[in-house]
Design a protein around this motif. Structure first.
Motif, short mmCIF file in Angstrom:
data_model
loop_
_atom_site.label_atom_id
_atom_site.label_comp_id
_atom_site.label_asym_id
_atom_site.label_seq_id
_atom_site.Cartn_x
_atom_site.Cartn_y
_atom_site.Cartn_z
N ASN A 58 0.81 -1.22 0.00
CA ASN A 58 0.00 0.00 0.00
C ASN A 58 0.84 1.27 0.00
OD1 ASN A 58 -2.63 -0.80 -0.23
ND2 ASN A 58 -2.74 -1.41 1.93
N GLN A 78 0.19 -9.49 -0.12
CA GLN A 78 -0.81 -9.16 0.90
C GLN A 78 -2.20 -8.92 0.31
OE1 GLN A 78 1.13 -5.42 2.31
NE2 GLN A 78 -0.91 -4.54 2.05
N HIS A 79 -2.25 -8.31 -0.89
CA HIS A 79 -3.56 -8.04 -1.49
C HIS A 79 -4.25 -9.33 -1.88
CE1 HIS A 79 -2.53 -3.89 -1.42
NE2 HIS A 79 -1.52 -4.04 -2.26
N ARG A 81 -3.67 -12.26 -0.53
CA ARG A 81 -4.04 -12.96 0.69
C ARG A 81 -5.33 -12.37 1.25
NH1 ARG A 81 0.05 -11.83 4.35
NH2 ARG A 81 1.49 -12.98 3.03
N TYR A 82 -5.40 -11.05 1.30
CA TYR A 82 -6.60 -10.36 1.78
C TYR A 82 -7.82 -10.83 0.99
CZ TYR A 82 -10.00 -6.55 2.02
OH TYR A 82 -11.15 -5.83 2.13
N LEU A 83 -7.63 -10.88 -0.34
CA LEU A 83 -8.72 -11.24 -1.24
C LEU A 83 -9.21 -12.66 -0.97
CD1 LEU A 83 -9.80 -9.52 -3.54
CD2 LEU A 83 -8.40 -10.86 -5.08
N GLU A 86 -10.11 -12.86 3.37
CA GLU A 86 -10.94 -11.94 4.13
C GLU A 86 -12.13 -11.41 3.34
OE1 GLU A 86 -8.44 -9.01 6.29
OE2 GLU A 86 -6.92 -10.57 6.04
N THR A 87 -12.30 -11.85 2.09
CA THR A 87 -13.48 -11.45 1.33
C THR A 87 -14.15 -12.71 0.80
OG1 THR A 87 -12.33 -11.36 -0.77
CG2 THR A 87 -12.30 -9.36 0.53
N GLU A 263 -9.55 0.41 -2.41
CA GLU A 263 -8.38 -0.40 -2.11
C GLU A 263 -7.82 -0.89 -3.43
OE1 GLU A 263 -9.19 -3.10 1.32
OE2 GLU A 263 -11.17 -2.23 1.05
N ALA A 266 -6.17 -4.41 -3.71
CA ALA A 266 -7.09 -5.54 -3.70
C ALA A 266 -7.92 -5.59 -4.98
CB ALA A 266 -8.00 -5.46 -2.48
#
Lengths: 299, 314
Positions: A58, A78-79, A81-83, A86-87, A263, A266
């Protein structure tokens, strides 16, 4: 017809060399290589930008002063992984896959019979049916989505994957039928006559003779239909409400954009992962793609 | 297609196939049934339903009543509707011309003898393969007001002083969405026209060169006439899909700024789904039909001419 897109015809390629002595290298660089390089750069840059944005942390995304914007200094996952964790992105991928495969299989099955009937059974009125199929392909989703939404609501399949599996064939069946008609036409009629003389039924001819011979055509139609349904947007946007039933294009656009805070990392990771399946499929079957695209237009 | 049909119907084996000829209608009906039933239910019926909805005041969750031409009357006096018609025509005409010129140019370049030709050709088609919404999202970031990479590069080169407001200004937004549509449409035009170019015999060009024709003359009097039937079809498809475009606008601008990029398709969606006015949305969609019919007729005559050139019957 289907293979005309390939450069295979050796006679043509050889002879086209014949006149290239007229173009000397410096001239070719200015008139051919330079414009071509610009074209390729412009056509590909968005994908490059999408990829490196997805890999930038970021801090680097908006800081062009300290980091080079054209290269991620410290690439991160990280993006992604987030995707993935966590979504609802994994379930969107799964939904898109189910819908695309379901509607492709459905359309292909219906299209094989229709194409065979129009092209080879030649029932009375088959020419008009062929024309009607072509016209059906020209009906755009943007004028169908409102009445289809009303119907889907009445059928009680609003906000389910079934709504998409049933509506995508409206553009897939005409396309596949048109493509397969072209393919069946290239299969010698005599093979079928032999089988007819030997007492085979139409069903047996289709199953034992036509289908094995038209595997390349079926692959073309199949991957093309898969891509079309993977990329579909307006029906998925209109007929699906709940987050867990969304497809990738709709999910990325409606769920990953929250308020004014974009974001970007992401979002780009979502776009990248969502494009990967069709790009992979495409890279394995380039020739089939090109032939189905040009075949559909040239008939 | 029709030529082949006629010859086969007159094959001398009629006597042998007599029983099949009698059953032909039934077998054809049976094989057509799945596709025909599906298309009648999910394509023909909705088309009719759409026309009917255009004459009603249906809203989301409430069945409407017949109100005659009231929706069309409202649209006739609606300046936003006329703005969207203007935008759609501008968008279609500008994007189609650019797609055609650039696509033809790219096709001509790809038709040259090149190293790595197969790879270049495969790569060029990518914008067309990737889901439009997802590449449009990438463009959204490229066109960001503050962090646009295009603005940054141009500023570094000293060509502009402040970032370009790609999607915030009415004129800029129109140019931007048109160029993005062109970006997405070039590969389709280029690859299909390339297939056509490869069917033109090189000996025609050689003969013309021997007679002293310049490269422009060869393009104008050999390539273009040989390609024109295919061009008619490709451009009809291109016009059709550009005219009914929805995805690109929905992602990039949602019709803004000041409705400068609202197309008929996006206006129809906005009135019908978030706005809930299904009847009015359907009326806008129906208003697109005359234009589409025009494009299809254009295509039909393009196809006719092609058949005639090939020496086929009909």
């Amino acid at each position: 017809m289907t293979y005309s897109a390939r450069p295979a015809d050796p006679a043509l390629t050889d002879e086209s060399l014949g006149m290239s002595y007229l173009n000397r290298l410096p001239r070719r660089i200015v008139t051919i290589y330079l414009p071509l390089a610009v074209f390729v750069f412009v056509l590909l840059f968005p994908f490059y930008w999408m990829t490196i944005t997805a890999l930038k942390p970021n801090a680097e995304l908006t800081n062009f002063r300290d980091y080079s914007p054209f290269w991620p200094s410290s690439p991160t996952l990280q993006h992604i992984r987030y995707l993935l964790f966590e979504t609802s992105y994994p379930s969107w991928l799964l939904n898109t896959m189910i819908v695309a495969i379901g509607s492709t299989v459905l359309s292909l099955a219906a299209a094989v019979f229709a194409a065979y009937a129009i092209e080879r059974v030649r029932f009375p009125g088959s020419r008009w049916t062929g024309l009607a199929i072509f016209l059906a392909y020209l009906v755009p989703p943007s004028i169908l989505f409102i009445p289809l939404a009303v119907m889907i609501f009445k059928f009680g399949i609003y906000d389910t994957k079934l709504a998409l599996i049933f509506t995508y064939p409206t553009f897939l069946i005409p396309f596949c039928t048109w493509l397969l008609m072209g393919y069946f036409r290239s299969i010698p009629y005599e093979l079928e006559e032999c089988a007819l003389v030997d007492g085979a039924s139409r069903w047996q001819i289709l199953l034992r003779i036509m289908l094995p011979l038209s595997v390349p055509g079926l692959i073309s139609a199949g991957i093309f239909a898969f891509t079309l349904s993977w990329n579909e947007f307006i029906y998925a946007l209109t007929f699906i409400q709940s987050s867990e039933n969304k497809t990738v294009p709709v999910g990325v656009l409606t769920e990953l954009v929250r308020g004014d805070v974009y974001e970007w990392g992401a979002l780009m990771a979502g776009a990248l992962l969502g494009s990967l399946p069709v790009v992979l499929l495409y890279s394995f079957f380039v020739d089939y793609y090109v032939s189905s695209m040009t075949g559909a237009v040239k008939e | 297609m029709a030529g082949a049909a006629l010859t086969h119907r007159e094959t001398p084996t009629v006597a042998v196939r007599e029983p099949f000829l009698q059953r032909r209608g039934f077998v054809g009906f049976l094989f057509m049934l799945p596709a025909a039933a599906f298309l009648l239910i999910f394509l023909t019926y909705p088309l009719g339903l759409g026309v009917w909805l255009g004459f009603t005041d249906t809203r989301v969750g409430r069945a409407g009543v017949f109100i005659g031409l009231e929706n069309y009357q409202l649209l006739w006096e609606d300046s936003l509707f006329w703005l969207s018609v203007f935008n759609t025509i501008l968008y279609t005409v500008a994007a189609s011309i650019l797609k055609f010129v650039l696509g033809l140019w790219l096709a001509l370049l790809l038709n040259e003898h090149l190293p790595f030709k197969a790879i270049i050709r495969a790569v060029v088609l990518l914008p067309w393969v990737v889901p439009t919404v997802l590449s449009a999202i990438a463009f959204w970031w490229i066109y960001d007001t503050q962090f646009s990479i295009i603005s940054w590069s141009l500023m570094k080169l000293g060509l502009i002083q402040s970032p370009i407001n790609f999607l915030g200004d009415t004129t800029n937004a129109r140019i931007t969405v048109i160029l993005t549509n062109v970006w997405r449409g070039i590969p389709f035009v280029a690859i299909t026209l390339l297939a056509g170019l490869q069917t033109i015999s090189p000996s025609l060009h050689e003969a013309a060169t021997l007679d002293g024709a310049t490269s422009w003359q060869r393009f104008r009097f050999i390539t273009l006439p040989m390609l024109s039937p295919l061009i008619a079809v490709v451009m009809t498809f291109s016009v059709l899909f550009t005219f009914t475009d929805f995805q690109l606008i929905y992602v990039l601008t949602r019709g803004g700024p000041l409705n400068a990029t609202h197309l008929m398709a996006t206006l129809s969606f906005q009135r019908a789904i978030p706005g809930g006015q299904l009847g009015e949305g359907a009326a806008i969609a129906v208003a697109m039909v005359p234009f589409l019919l025009g494009a299809i007729l254009f295509s039909y005559f393009g196809l006719q001419r092609r058949r005639w050139q090939q020496g086929g019957g009909d």
